[in-house]
Design a protein around this motif. Structure first.
Motif, PDB file in Angstrom:
ATOM      1  N   GLU A  53       0.832  -1.211   0.000  1.00 52.57           N
ATOM      2  CA  GLU A  53       0.000   0.000   0.000  1.00 52.57           C
ATOM      3  C   GLU A  53       0.862   1.254   0.000  1.00 52.57           C
ATOM      4  OE1 GLU A  53      -2.553  -0.479   3.344  1.00 52.57           O
ATOM      5  OE2 GLU A  53      -3.736  -2.087   2.416  1.00 52.57           O
ATOM      6  N   LEU A  54       1.943   1.240   0.766  1.00 43.03           N
ATOM      7  CA  LEU A  54       2.862   2.384   0.783  1.00 43.03           C
ATOM      8  C   LEU A  54       3.575   2.535  -0.558  1.00 43.03           C
ATOM      9  CD1 LEU A  54       4.466   2.226   4.346  1.00 43.03           C
ATOM     10  CD2 LEU A  54       3.197   4.144   3.376  1.00 43.03           C
ATOM     11  N   THR A  55       3.927   1.408  -1.181  1.00 41.88           N
ATOM     12  CA  THR A  55       4.557   1.452  -2.498  1.00 41.88           C
ATOM     13  C   THR A  55       3.626   2.120  -3.506  1.00 41.88           C
ATOM     14  OG1 THR A  55       5.851  -0.548  -2.074  1.00 41.88           O
ATOM     15  CG2 THR A  55       5.532   0.067  -4.369  1.00 41.88           C
ATOM     16  N   MET A  56       2.345   1.771  -3.488  1.00 40.46           N
ATOM     17  CA  MET A  56       1.380   2.343  -4.416  1.00 40.46           C
ATOM     18  C   MET A  56       1.238   3.844  -4.194  1.00 40.46           C
ATOM     19  SD  MET A  56       0.373   0.118  -6.535  1.00 40.46           S
ATOM     20  CE  MET A  56      -0.977   1.063  -7.235  1.00 40.46           C
ATOM     21  N   ARG A  57       1.213   4.262  -2.939  1.00 44.50           N
ATOM     22  CA  ARG A  57       1.116   5.697  -2.644  1.00 44.50           C
ATOM     23  C   ARG A  57       2.326   6.437  -3.175  1.00 44.50           C
ATOM     24  NH1 ARG A  57      -0.015   6.794   3.503  1.00 44.50           N
ATOM     25  NH2 ARG A  57       0.197   8.935   2.716  1.00 44.50           N
ATOM     26  N   ALA A  58       3.501   5.853  -3.021  1.00 45.26           N
ATOM     27  CA  ALA A  58       4.721   6.484  -3.516  1.00 45.26           C
ATOM     28  C   ALA A  58       4.701   6.563  -5.039  1.00 45.26           C
ATOM     29  CB  ALA A  58       5.949   5.715  -3.037  1.00 45.26           C
ATOM     30  N   MET A  59       4.269   5.475  -5.703  1.00 46.58           N
ATOM     31  CA  MET A  59       4.207   5.424  -7.163  1.00 46.58           C
ATOM     32  C   MET A  59       3.272   6.491  -7.720  1.00 46.58           C
ATOM     33  SD  MET A  59       5.916   3.360  -9.099  1.00 46.58           S
ATOM     34  CE  MET A  59       6.975   1.952  -9.034  1.00 46.58           C
ATOM     35  N   GLN A  60       2.197   6.759  -6.998  1.00 42.96           N
ATOM     36  CA  GLN A  60       1.182   7.698  -7.464  1.00 42.96           C
ATOM     37  C   GLN A  60       1.440   9.122  -6.988  1.00 42.96           C
ATOM     38  OE1 GLN A  60      -2.345   5.756  -6.026  1.00 42.96           O
ATOM     39  NE2 GLN A  60      -2.192   4.075  -7.499  1.00 42.96           N
ATOM     40  N   GLY A  61       2.579   9.327  -6.327  1.00 47.44           N
ATOM     41  CA  GLY A  61       2.935  10.670  -5.884  1.00 47.44           C
ATOM     42  C   GLY A  61       2.277  11.096  -4.588  1.00 47.44           C
ATOM     43  N   SER A  68       8.480   7.587   1.906  1.00 45.78           N
ATOM     44  CA  SER A  68       7.897   6.267   1.669  1.00 45.78           C
ATOM     45  C   SER A  68       8.915   5.161   1.918  1.00 45.78           C
ATOM     46  CB  SER A  68       7.374   6.187   0.236  1.00 45.78           C
ATOM     47  OG  SER A  68       7.118   4.849  -0.134  1.00 45.78           O
ATOM     48  N   LEU A  69      10.135   5.375   1.428  1.00 42.00           N
ATOM     49  CA  LEU A  69      11.185   4.380   1.589  1.00 42.00           C
ATOM     50  C   LEU A  69      11.505   4.160   3.062  1.00 42.00           C
ATOM     51  CD1 LEU A  69      13.072   2.608  -0.123  1.00 42.00           C
ATOM     52  CD2 LEU A  69      14.725   4.480  -0.085  1.00 42.00           C
ATOM     53  N   LYS A  70      11.630   5.241   3.792  1.00 49.06           N
ATOM     54  CA  LYS A  70      11.952   5.135   5.220  1.00 49.06           C
ATOM     55  C   LYS A  70      10.844   4.398   5.972  1.00 49.06           C
ATOM     56  CE  LYS A  70      13.491   7.827   9.207  1.00 49.06           C
ATOM     57  NZ  LYS A  70      12.676   7.043  10.180  1.00 49.06           N
ATOM     58  N   GLN A  71       9.591   4.732   5.679  1.00 50.37           N
ATOM     59  CA  GLN A  71       8.481   4.076   6.372  1.00 50.37           C
ATOM     60  C   GLN A  71       8.453   2.581   6.093  1.00 50.37           C
ATOM     61  OE1 GLN A  71       4.580   5.783   5.999  1.00 50.37           O
ATOM     62  NE2 GLN A  71       5.288   7.877   6.295  1.00 50.37           N
ATOM     63  N   SER A 126      17.221   2.744 -10.355  1.00 57.93           N
ATOM     64  CA  SER A 126      16.097   2.256  -9.559  1.00 57.93           C
ATOM     65  C   SER A 126      16.071   2.852  -8.163  1.00 57.93           C
ATOM     66  CB  SER A 126      16.184   0.724  -9.449  1.00 57.93           C
ATOM     67  OG  SER A 126      15.212   0.220  -8.565  1.00 57.93           O
ATOM     68  N   GLY A 127      14.849   3.018  -7.661  1.00 60.27           N
ATOM     69  CA  GLY A 127      14.680   3.388  -6.259  1.00 60.27           C
ATOM     70  C   GLY A 127      14.740   2.173  -5.357  1.00 60.27           C
ATOM     71  N   GLY A 128      14.932   0.999  -5.936  1.00 61.14           N
ATOM     72  CA  GLY A 128      15.101  -0.216  -5.153  1.00 61.14           C
ATOM     73  C   GLY A 128      16.524  -0.351  -4.647  1.00 61.14           C
ATOM     74  N   PHE A 129      16.898  -1.558  -4.261  1.00 57.91           N
ATOM     75  CA  PHE A 129      18.181  -1.746  -3.582  1.00 57.91           C
ATOM     76  C   PHE A 129      19.162  -2.557  -4.408  1.00 57.91           C
ATOM     77  CE2 PHE A 129      15.344  -0.415  -0.325  1.00 57.91           C
ATOM     78  CZ  PHE A 129      16.126   0.519   0.340  1.00 57.91           C
ATOM     79  N   ARG A 130      20.389  -2.083  -4.383  1.00 55.49           N
ATOM     80  CA  ARG A 130      21.448  -2.679  -5.191  1.00 55.49           C
ATOM     81  C   ARG A 130      21.591  -4.172  -4.923  1.00 55.49           C
ATOM     82  NH1 ARG A 130      25.788  -0.732  -8.049  1.00 55.49           N
ATOM     83  NH2 ARG A 130      27.525  -2.203  -8.268  1.00 55.49           N
ATOM     84  N   SER A 131      21.459  -4.572  -3.675  1.00 57.25           N
ATOM     85  CA  SER A 131      21.633  -5.987  -3.326  1.00 57.25           C
ATOM     86  C   SER A 131      20.570  -6.867  -3.970  1.00 57.25           C
ATOM     87  CB  SER A 131      21.604  -6.168  -1.807  1.00 57.25           C
ATOM     88  OG  SER A 131      20.439  -5.580  -1.251  1.00 57.25           O
ATOM     89  N   LEU A 132      19.393  -6.307  -4.262  1.00 59.74           N
ATOM     90  CA  LEU A 132      18.327  -7.052  -4.924  1.00 59.74           C
ATOM     91  C   LEU A 132      18.413  -6.951  -6.442  1.00 59.74           C
ATOM     92  CD1 LEU A 132      15.255  -6.072  -2.687  1.00 59.74           C
ATOM     93  CD2 LEU A 132      16.918  -7.903  -2.334  1.00 59.74           C
TER      94      LEU A 132
END
Length: 244
Positions: A53-61, A68-71, A126-132
């Motif tokens: 749900e937090l990912t979707m909120r971040a994607m939609q601004g 969002s990432l910290k939460q 990417s806003g994701g993580f390098r390890s992934l």
């Protein structure tokens, strides 16, 4: 953006830039791979729905990316052991149409191969993580130094220690900063950003054009504002194969 003036382009000009690109930056989650990597990590940790749900909120601004990432990470508190266990249990797979995450999006491997054969430099931004993301880059034969992504931090005992907030991709507008950096450092004159989300759209400009991707998820604002929007990578391959 270094005080430069940028002008938006239309569909046909975007296609021409695509055919003559010297660099292409791909988003990863829901673009190169079919799923959202952090959502899958959350599911692995038993907290999938609330993080999704937090990912979707971040994607939609709906909130800043860093907030969002910290939460999401504060909810997960992923240890080094958790990350290692997740990557062992979820290696990236070629596209199979089976929905197993993380699964490459159909034809992305062919597209990267065609681009590299043409001498185009390919990056994962990417806003994701390098390890992934590193295992995905290896599967696509993309150099690890061509990954621009966030980095997790761990304490000496392996417990979660936050994330590196100095990384450009950890904040809103960070992908635009990555593109500006690449153009300045490498001298690219026709750099294309490809992605599904708001953070990808924000990279145009300074990217010379932006290709919105809807093969895994369609974000309406991206579809509306992208100069060129496609639903599959086969379309991009076909465009490269046209006579200029």
């Amino acid at each position: 953006m270094n005080g430069q003036e940028f002008s938006k382009v239309g569909v046909e000009e975007s296609k021409e830039i695509w055919r003559s690109a010297d660099a292409v930056c791909f988003d990863v989650d829901s673009t190169v791979i079919q799923n959202e990597g952090l959502d899958e990590l959350a599911a692995y940790c038993g907290k999938g729905q609330v993080v999704k749900e937090l990912t979707m909120r971040a994607m939609q601004g709906g909130m800043s990316y860093k907030e969002s990432l910290k939460q999401r990470l504060d909810m997960l508190q992923p240890s080094l052991e958790t990350i290692q266990g997740f990557t062992r249990a979820h290696p990236p797979l070629p596209h199979q149409g089976c929905g197993l995450p993380p699964c490459l999006t159909k034809d992305v491997d062919k597209l990267v191969e065609v681009l590299q054969e043409r001498g185009v430099d390919v990056y994962l931004v990417s806003g994701g993580f390098r390890s992934l993301i590193a295992p995905v880059a290896k599967l696509l034969n993309i150099p690890l130094e061509n990954i621009f992504a966030n980095r997790l931090k761990f304490f000496f005992d392996g417990d979660y220690g936050g994330f590196d907030e100095s990384q450009l991709t950890s904040r809103t507008g960070g992908k635009a900063e990555v593109v500006s950096y690449l153009k300045q450092q490498e001298g690219y004159t026709r750099l294309v950003m490809v992605g599904d989300g708001i953070t990808d759209l924000e990279a145009y400009p300074p990217a010379d054009t932006f290709v919105g991707f809807g093969g895994n998820a369609v974000r309406e604002v991206v579809k509306e504002k992208a100069p060129w929007f496609v639903n599959d990578f086969g379309t991009l391959i076909s465009e490269l194969q046209k006579e200029d």
